[in-house]
Motif scaffolding. Structure first.
Motif, short mmCIF file in Angstrom:
data_model
loop_
_atom_site.label_atom_id
_atom_site.label_comp_id
_atom_site.label_asym_id
_atom_site.label_seq_id
_atom_site.Cartn_x
_atom_site.Cartn_y
_atom_site.Cartn_z
N ASP A 22 85.94 136.05 -40.48
CA ASP A 22 85.11 136.57 -41.55
C ASP A 22 83.93 135.67 -41.86
N PHE A 23 82.91 136.27 -42.35
CA PHE A 23 81.68 135.60 -42.79
C PHE A 23 82.04 134.49 -43.77
N SER A 24 81.58 133.26 -43.51
CA SER A 24 81.90 132.10 -44.36
C SER A 24 80.63 131.30 -44.68
N PRO A 25 79.73 131.86 -45.49
CA PRO A 25 78.45 131.18 -45.74
C PRO A 25 78.56 129.94 -46.61
N THR A 26 79.66 129.78 -47.35
CA THR A 26 79.79 128.64 -48.25
C THR A 26 80.63 127.50 -47.67
N SER A 27 81.09 127.64 -46.46
CA SER A 27 81.91 126.61 -45.84
C SER A 27 81.09 125.35 -45.58
N VAL A 28 81.70 124.19 -45.75
CA VAL A 28 81.01 122.92 -45.53
C VAL A 28 81.73 122.04 -44.50
N ASN A 29 82.75 122.59 -43.85
CA ASN A 29 83.52 121.87 -42.83
C ASN A 29 83.60 122.68 -41.55
N LEU A 30 83.66 121.99 -40.43
CA LEU A 30 83.81 122.66 -39.14
C LEU A 30 85.16 123.38 -39.06
N ILE A 31 86.21 122.73 -39.54
CA ILE A 31 87.56 123.31 -39.48
C ILE A 31 87.86 123.98 -40.82
N LYS A 32 88.03 125.30 -40.77
CA LYS A 32 88.32 126.04 -41.99
C LYS A 32 89.82 126.07 -42.27
N GLU A 33 90.60 126.35 -41.22
CA GLU A 33 92.05 126.48 -41.40
C GLU A 33 92.76 126.12 -40.10
N LYS A 34 93.97 125.59 -40.23
CA LYS A 34 94.82 125.26 -39.08
C LYS A 34 96.14 126.01 -39.25
N TYR A 35 96.70 126.48 -38.16
CA TYR A 35 97.94 127.27 -38.21
C TYR A 35 98.99 126.67 -37.28
N SER A 36 100.25 126.93 -37.58
CA SER A 36 101.35 126.36 -36.80
C SER A 36 101.50 126.98 -35.41
N ASP A 37 100.83 128.11 -35.16
CA ASP A 37 100.90 128.72 -33.83
C ASP A 37 99.86 128.15 -32.86
N GLY A 38 99.15 127.10 -33.30
CA GLY A 38 98.17 126.44 -32.43
C GLY A 38 96.77 126.98 -32.55
N THR A 39 96.51 127.87 -33.50
CA THR A 39 95.16 128.38 -33.68
C THR A 39 94.44 127.63 -34.79
N ILE A 40 93.13 127.57 -34.65
CA ILE A 40 92.27 126.90 -35.62
C ILE A 40 91.08 127.81 -35.91
N ASP A 41 90.72 127.93 -37.18
CA ASP A 41 89.51 128.64 -37.57
C ASP A 41 88.37 127.63 -37.61
N VAL A 42 87.35 127.87 -36.80
CA VAL A 42 86.19 127.00 -36.70
C VAL A 42 84.99 127.72 -37.28
N VAL A 43 84.25 127.04 -38.16
CA VAL A 43 83.08 127.64 -38.80
C VAL A 43 81.85 126.81 -38.45
N LEU A 44 80.80 127.47 -38.01
CA LEU A 44 79.53 126.79 -37.73
C LEU A 44 78.77 126.71 -39.05
N TYR A 45 79.20 125.81 -39.91
CA TYR A 45 78.69 125.73 -41.28
C TYR A 45 77.21 125.36 -41.34
N TRP A 46 76.66 124.77 -40.30
CA TRP A 46 75.25 124.39 -40.31
C TRP A 46 74.34 125.59 -40.04
N GLU A 47 74.92 126.71 -39.61
CA GLU A 47 74.16 127.94 -39.42
C GLU A 47 74.12 128.71 -40.74
N ASP A 48 72.98 129.27 -41.09
CA ASP A 48 72.85 130.02 -42.33
C ASP A 48 73.74 131.26 -42.36
N ALA A 49 74.02 131.81 -41.19
CA ALA A 49 74.80 133.04 -41.12
C ALA A 49 76.29 132.84 -41.36
#
Length: 78
Positions: A22-49
């Motif tokens: 999902d769109f995350s315009p207010t994120s300030v970290n590369l890693i948004k969330e980590k999960y026990s199944d080995g997946t990671i949510d990555v956000v390009l926070y330096w991009e305006d979009a």
């Protein structure tokens, strides 16, 4: 986002990009969330979009995934 995904594949810990998140315009970290199944949510926070993606790593549990997230942050964060 595609160019960043190609950079992520250089890491021996990244297996695939599963999908966009999902769109995350207010994120300030590369890693948004980590999960026990080995997946990671990555956000390009330096991009305006606020682009982001769910990445499958080699992590087998939350602790391994958390350590991989630290490595990815160190290698790929701006």
């Amino acid at each position: 986002m595609e160019a960043f995904a190609k950079k992520l594949f250089r890491s021996k810990y990244v297996l695939e990009v599963i999908n966009n998140i999902d769109f995350s315009p207010t994120s300030v970290n590369l890693i948004k969330e980590k999960y026990s199944d080995g997946t990671i949510d990555v956000v390009l926070y330096w991009e305006d979009a606020g682009y982001g993606m769910k990445v499958q790593t080699t992590g087998r549990n939350y602790r391994e995934t958390e350590e991989i997230a630290k490595i990815l942050k160190k290698e790929f964060d701006k």
